[in-house]
Structure formats: structure tokens, C-alpha cells
Design a protein around this motif. Sequence first.
Motif, PDB file in Angstrom:
ATOM      1  N   PRO A   1       0.804  -1.226   0.000  1.00  0.00           N
ATOM      2  CA  PRO A   1       0.000   0.000   0.000  1.00  0.00           C
ATOM      3  C   PRO A   1       0.836   1.275   0.000  1.00  0.00           C
ATOM      4  O   PRO A   1       0.464   2.266  -0.643  1.00  0.00           O
ATOM      5  N   SER A   2       1.953   1.269   0.690  1.00  0.00           N
ATOM      6  CA  SER A   2       2.764   2.495   0.726  1.00  0.00           C
ATOM      7  C   SER A   2       3.330   2.816  -0.646  1.00  0.00           C
ATOM      8  O   SER A   2       3.390   3.988  -1.050  1.00  0.00           O
ATOM      9  N   LYS A   3       3.729   1.795  -1.403  1.00  0.00           N
ATOM     10  CA  LYS A   3       4.277   2.067  -2.734  1.00  0.00           C
ATOM     11  C   LYS A   3       3.188   2.523  -3.696  1.00  0.00           C
ATOM     12  O   LYS A   3       3.435   3.342  -4.590  1.00  0.00           O
ATOM     13  N   ALA A   4       1.978   1.993  -3.519  1.00  0.00           N
ATOM     14  CA  ALA A   4       0.866   2.467  -4.346  1.00  0.00           C
ATOM     15  C   ALA A   4       0.565   3.935  -4.052  1.00  0.00           C
ATOM     16  O   ALA A   4       0.318   4.740  -4.971  1.00  0.00           O
ATOM     17  N   LEU A   5       0.599   4.304  -2.760  1.00  0.00           N
ATOM     18  CA  LEU A   5       0.373   5.704  -2.388  1.00  0.00           C
ATOM     19  C   LEU A   5       1.488   6.590  -2.925  1.00  0.00           C
ATOM     20  O   LEU A   5       1.236   7.696  -3.438  1.00  0.00           O
ATOM     21  N   ILE A   6       2.725   6.126  -2.840  1.00  0.00           N
ATOM     22  CA  ILE A   6       3.868   6.891  -3.331  1.00  0.00           C
ATOM     23  C   ILE A   6       3.729   7.177  -4.818  1.00  0.00           C
ATOM     24  O   ILE A   6       4.037   8.280  -5.288  1.00  0.00           O
ATOM     25  N   LYS A   7       3.238   6.194  -5.588  1.00  0.00           N
ATOM     26  CA  LYS A   7       3.086   6.398  -7.028  1.00  0.00           C
ATOM     27  C   LYS A   7       2.032   7.461  -7.329  1.00  0.00           C
ATOM     28  O   LYS A   7       2.251   8.349  -8.164  1.00  0.00           O
ATOM     29  N   SER A   8       0.895   7.400  -6.650  1.00  0.00           N
ATOM     30  CA  SER A   8      -0.133   8.422  -6.857  1.00  0.00           C
ATOM     31  C   SER A   8       0.398   9.807  -6.502  1.00  0.00           C
ATOM     32  O   SER A   8       0.144  10.794  -7.208  1.00  0.00           O
TER      33      SER A   8
ATOM     34  N   VAL B   1       2.684  11.128  -9.235  1.00  0.00           N
ATOM     35  CA  VAL B   1       1.945  11.652 -10.391  1.00  0.00           C
ATOM     36  C   VAL B   1       1.437  13.059 -10.093  1.00  0.00           C
ATOM     37  O   VAL B   1       1.519  13.961 -10.941  1.00  0.00           O
ATOM     38  N   ALA B   2       0.935  13.268  -8.884  1.00  0.00           N
ATOM     39  CA  ALA B   2       0.464  14.609  -8.506  1.00  0.00           C
ATOM     40  C   ALA B   2       1.605  15.612  -8.558  1.00  0.00           C
ATOM     41  O   ALA B   2       1.447  16.740  -9.069  1.00  0.00           O
ATOM     42  N   ALA B   3       2.778  15.228  -8.060  1.00  0.00           N
ATOM     43  CA  ALA B   3       3.933  16.127  -8.084  1.00  0.00           C
ATOM     44  C   ALA B   3       4.380  16.397  -9.516  1.00  0.00           C
ATOM     45  O   ALA B   3       4.778  17.522  -9.852  1.00  0.00           O
TER      46      ALA B   3
ATOM     47  N   GLU C   1      -6.327  17.910  -8.969  1.00  0.00           N
ATOM     48  CA  GLU C   1      -7.423  17.650  -8.043  1.00  0.00           C
ATOM     49  C   GLU C   1      -7.185  16.265  -7.443  1.00  0.00           C
ATOM     50  O   GLU C   1      -6.931  15.314  -8.167  1.00  0.00           O
ATOM     51  N   VAL C   2      -7.258  16.185  -6.128  1.00  0.00           N
ATOM     52  CA  VAL C   2      -6.939  14.931  -5.457  1.00  0.00           C
ATOM     53  C   VAL C   2      -8.186  14.401  -4.747  1.00  0.00           C
ATOM     54  O   VAL C   2      -8.472  14.787  -3.609  1.00  0.00           O
ATOM     55  N   PRO C   3      -8.940  13.527  -5.438  1.00  0.00           N
ATOM     56  CA  PRO C   3     -10.051  12.852  -4.757  1.00  0.00           C
ATOM     57  C   PRO C   3      -9.482  11.771  -3.837  1.00  0.00           C
ATOM     58  O   PRO C   3      -9.262  10.628  -4.243  1.00  0.00           O
ATOM     59  N   PHE C   4      -9.218  12.164  -2.621  1.00  0.00           N
ATOM     60  CA  PHE C   4      -8.425  11.335  -1.719  1.00  0.00           C
ATOM     61  C   PHE C   4      -9.047   9.956  -1.508  1.00  0.00           C
ATOM     62  O   PHE C   4      -8.342   8.943  -1.432  1.00  0.00           O
ATOM     63  N   ARG C   5     -10.379   9.912  -1.441  1.00  0.00           N
ATOM     64  CA  ARG C   5     -11.038   8.621  -1.241  1.00  0.00           C
ATOM     65  C   ARG C   5     -10.733   7.677  -2.408  1.00  0.00           C
ATOM     66  O   ARG C   5     -10.495   6.484  -2.226  1.00  0.00           O
ATOM     67  N   ALA C   6     -10.681   8.238  -3.627  1.00  0.00           N
ATOM     68  CA  ALA C   6     -10.382   7.420  -4.812  1.00  0.00           C
ATOM     69  C   ALA C   6      -8.916   6.977  -4.808  1.00  0.00           C
ATOM     70  O   ALA C   6      -8.583   5.862  -5.236  1.00  0.00           O
ATOM     71  N   VAL C   7      -8.029   7.864  -4.341  1.00  0.00           N
ATOM     72  CA  VAL C   7      -6.608   7.500  -4.255  1.00  0.00           C
ATOM     73  C   VAL C   7      -6.427   6.307  -3.325  1.00  0.00           C
ATOM     74  O   VAL C   7      -5.730   5.329  -3.655  1.00  0.00           O
ATOM     75  N   ILE C   8      -7.072   6.365  -2.161  1.00  0.00           N
ATOM     76  CA  ILE C   8      -6.929   5.269  -1.203  1.00  0.00           C
ATOM     77  C   ILE C   8      -7.649   4.022  -1.714  1.00  0.00           C
ATOM     78  O   ILE C   8      -7.192   2.890  -1.468  1.00  0.00           O
ATOM     79  N   ALA C   9      -8.744   4.200  -2.442  1.00  0.00           N
ATOM     80  CA  ALA C   9      -9.422   3.043  -3.034  1.00  0.00           C
ATOM     81  C   ALA C   9      -8.484   2.319  -4.001  1.00  0.00           C
ATOM     82  O   ALA C   9      -8.462   1.083  -4.058  1.00  0.00           O
TER      83      ALA C   9
END
Length: 710
Positions: free
Chosen positions: A277-284, A287-289, A305-313
Amino acid sequence: MKKLAIIAVLAALVAAYFIFDLGQYFTIEGVKTQVAAFQEANAVLVIAGFFAIYVIVTAASFPGAAVLTLAAGALFGVIEGTIIVSFASTIGATLAFLSSRYVLRDSIEARFGDRLKAINAGLEKDGAFYLFSLRLIPAVPFFVVNLVMGLTRIRTLTYVWVTQVGTLLGTLVYVNAGTQLAQIESASDIASPAIIGSFVLLSLVPWVAKGIIGFLKARKVYAGFTKPKKFDRNLVVIGAGSAGLVSAYIAAQVKAKVTLVEAHEMGGDCLNTGCVPSKALIKSAKVAATMRHADKYGLTPVEPEVPFRAVIARVLDTIKTIEPHDSVERYTGLGVDVVKGYAKIIDPWTVEIALNEGGTQRLTTRSIIIASGAEPVVPPIPGIETSGYLTSETMWQAFAAMDAAPPRVVVLGGGPIGCEIAQSLARLGSDVTQIEMADAVLGREDADVSGLARELLEADGVKVLTGHKAVRIENRTLIAEAGGAEVAVPYDALVVAIGRKARLTGFGLEDIGVDTGRTVTIDEFLATKFPNIFAAGDVAGPYQFTHTASHQAWYASVNALFGTFRKFKADYRVIPAVTFLDPEVARVGLNEREAAEQGIAVQVTRYELDDLDRAIAESETRGFVKVLTPAGGKDTVLGATIVGAHAGELLAEYVLAMKHGIGLNKILGTIHSYPTMAEANKFAAGNWKRANKPEGLLVWVERYHAWMRG
């Protein structure tokens, strides 16, 4: 200067040996002639002179000690001859041992320091056994043992008494033979194949003794427990994280009957709450950066725009996609009996499982592997229990319920996990403050690495407070202290990431007496004090990496299943580590800080990524490759640190090099595809080569080329 004096004395002795043809006196015929002459001389002078000559011969490693031993028997008889030779040979051997240690050991350790660590560790524990065995085998030259042992860290006192005892029997055989000197024509008359074979068998005595001692210790450990006559399983593995999964897989592949017990999710922390999960979060977050800094690539930057719920999904979906690799169904198909429940060790051969669906199951097993993993450390800060803190295990479900990234985040901890979380959440829109008690983030790395890591964090908006100690929490505000002053940092989310500790309770370890400290106490074979109970992964230490857990699992499972025939010591010589910041920080082996702490002289070679074509093309020029080799120009890789894009992948070449003894010359001579980031490794090797080019030889090469031009 003292070293030169020792070398000069030894050189003079060697020169005298050849100049005066002293070797003629150390033959069977020479000794027969001298014995006849000496028998009429003063007894005390003969003993003193003989003693001195024997010491010199052994100290200088001259050939002829065996013949002198025969002479002792002819001159002094069995008892006196044995006493004289025994003490003279020990004194001479000790002088040779100390000369080797004083003159050669430092240079040898500087060149082969890492390889000698394992040898010295073994000698520290079993040095007397090794030396005693060698002293009992005539086929192993006496002088070789003296010189080689001088290069190790074996204690001098141990060396002296083991040499005295270990050579006694061989001395007695030769001295006794010397009493019949007139019938001896050559050394083979004494050292027949039968006698040498007897000595070789005798050399096994200390190891047999060691085995008996081990058996008696095991018997004492198992006192009070009743061993079953039959077993339900060959192996029970507790925990289905990386170590447990690999252990169970290996057991099933070699057709052992194995049960894998897991109370929660298969895959352990790495799959469910850690690496994946941490690497998946790092990738998202990356992309934002990238969107914010798209102008680096000739594009128009935009605020994402960061739909945070979708990022964590997406993060949770990544876990679900990988789950089948570690699922109950897959491992059942591989032949593993997977049981969901809580395991408790009842005795060294019995495991009781409280089944998740209700009821209990008891299994008897020949061996057990504890692979229960680790859990986040929560510091005893006043107010933390009511602070609503999150950890790497609990934050994913908390984040999944949020529509936006938490506005204010405090990350407590400046290690790899803390840095990764801090950078990712900052890139996804949170105002992040990172608090670290030490003076730097990534404090185990070199100053240039930790300094760059801080720059990277701050460039993404993280407020990094090093040298700050969290003292209390009140009203969703963390109070930190630095230099006597307090700093209040309010938060909406507090993430505690100061480290992880082994899961040691609830498995019955304390009930049966398995020793524990910060981790389960194990030996070099990963066994606890009970020879059939092993531990692997985070619960065993010393590293908390998924790849180390898998690595340990091989040793634990093979030793558990086949240790009756042979055991394998876990090998920790080459352990890579990666911190997945952007850009990544990767390391294997020594860094400059550790080399300085250990007193190891190194040469440091750097290659900056801003000179690499692929890095320039991708605007990924921040970072460097740093390689440590022995001082003096040898190309052996002692360690490598890489900061840069894909550093974790680039590091693999150095891991391979260190594992298999591949030097920088061979890396330089290997074709690397162009243009790739991997070329950085080749160019770093090229920088090392230029720094160590043979200047003297090149002067003559230049003259040769000038001559060829006429």
C-alpha cells in the motif's frame, strides 16, 4: 619501525639458513651424525642449545622440525624429549603466530575485512575446536597453522594452550620414534598412511565432543517435557507474512507435511499495511507532483485535483490484486495445510490453534518456525492514548473514510517509513510537519544522503523539525521540545512512525521458556534454545525487510527439516535496503559513516547523475552513485549508496557484485544499454578506474607512442 625490525630478523634467519646450508643438519642422516657427537657433551648445554634451536626453527617456519623431534627422542628419551619439544614448539609457534599477527594482520583485514568478519566470529565461538583439530592432523603443515591463525582474532592465550595440548600426542609419537633413530631411514617410516589416518580420525574427537555437549545441553533444555513418539506434522509455521509463506512453501516443495497458521490476513504486514500500500500511495503522490512540475517536461503545469477517497481506493485495490499470490487457495494448492487461527506453543512439539471459526486444534510437530512479524512502536508520550494517533497499520482504513487528504498532518519519526509517508501526504495536499528527535532524517545514512533527503522533503512542502523531542499531546496538538523551548504543532492526523517491534506475546513463548529480548533469541542457525524451534523475519531480527525475511526463511526451513544431517548459518553479508522517497535512496554494504566507525580505510568514488544522458533526458538528475572500495586501489566493492530515480533497481548490480566477488573492473567491462540509468554504475566504475590508473606505467606508454611516431 617495529614491523620492519621483525621482517629484518626473519629475513636474516632465512638468509643464514641458505647461506650456511643449515638444511643439511635437519635431515635424518644429519641428525644421526650430530646425535653421536652430542651424547658426549655437557647435558645442560645440550638441552639449552637444543631448546633454543627448536624455538628458532619453528618461529622462522624452517623445514626440519619433525627431524628435530626425532633427535629429541634419540638425545633425551621419551619423557624428557617430549617435554622439551612440547614447550619449545609451543614457544616457537607462538612467536611465529605473533609475528604474523603484528606484521600482516592489519593489511589483510583492510583488504578483506568483510570476509574475515564471519571467520573471526566463528573463531571467537569455536576457535579452540578448530585449532585443536588442525593440530591433530599431521597433513596440515605446522607452520601454515601458525601463520594463518596470526591473521585472525583468536586470543593469544587460547592459541598457546590449545597448541600445547593439541601437539602433545604427535610430539610423543615422533619423540618415541626418535629413540629408535638408528632404524629410521626417512620420515615416512614414522608418518605412515595408517598413522596419518589415525591422526585424522583423532582430529574428529573435539567435534564429537562438541556434538555430545550439544546433545546434553538439548537434553537439559527439554527436561520436563515429554516428546511424542509420533508427529502429526514435520513443520508448523506460525505467521503467514513473508518469512512464514516462504518457509511453508519450501517445506511443501520438499514433500514435508507442513501447517501454516495465520490469525489475520495472508501476506502479513508487507502486503496488507506496509510495502504494497505504501508504494501504491507513493506512485499516486508522484503523479500529482509531476503534474505540478510538468514544465520540467515542456508541458503546462497544473494543480491536480486529489479525490483522496479514490486514491486510497486504488491503494486498497492494489492489495486485492496482489492478494491471490499469497492466498489460502494458492498455498493449499501447493500442498500447505493452511489454518486460520491463533497459534500457541504448548510444549516444544505441540501447537494449539484457537480456530477463527471456533474450537481448537492441537498438532504435534517435529519442528516449529515462529514468523509472527512485528508491529508499530507507540511511544509512551503523555496524552497519546487519547490522541487519535494512526500507525502504518491503521492509517489505511482511516484514510479510506476521508474525502480529502487531512489538512494538517504530523508525522512522528524521521526514518524510512516516516519520510515516505511525509512526502506522499504533502504531495497529495496535506500540510505536513515531520518531527524527529535525532539531528537528521534517515540518520543511518551518510550526511550527504540525509541532507539531500531533507532537501527533497522540504521541496515538497514538508516542515522538517529535527532535534525535536515529542513531550506530550493535548487537544490534538503535539508539543515538541528543542533546546529548552517548546513548539506546538496542531494536527488533524497524527501518524506515529518511529519504528517497529517484534510480536512476541500470545504465542506461548514465555510459557515454555523461549528466550526473548527485543526479538526472539536465536543462534546463527536461527534456532532458539530449543533446537527444533526456529524464528525468521521481523520477530527474529536483526533486519526488518521483507527480502531479509524471505532470505531467513530458507535457512530456518532447511535447518528445521534437515538439520539432523547438516545445518546452514544464516548469511547477512550482503543486505540491500531502499527508502522509497522520490528520488529513491538505496544502499548495500558499508557507507562512509560505518566505515569510519569501524576503522576501515576506504576509497570513495562518486558519479553525479546530472552527467548521465538518460537522467538528463528524463529530468531526473538529482542524485548520485557512491561506491566504497578498499583504500589502496583494490576494486572490491565494500558498499554502494545510490540516490536517484530507480535507485532500488540500480542497486541490484552492486548487490550481485558484492555477493559473488565481482569487482569494479568487471562492471566497467560489462556492456550497459544506452541510454539507461544503469549506465551510472558503469560510469562510477570508470571514475574509480581513472582515480587508480597506473601513472608510472603510463609515462612509459607515452614514451612508447612518441618513439613509434619517430
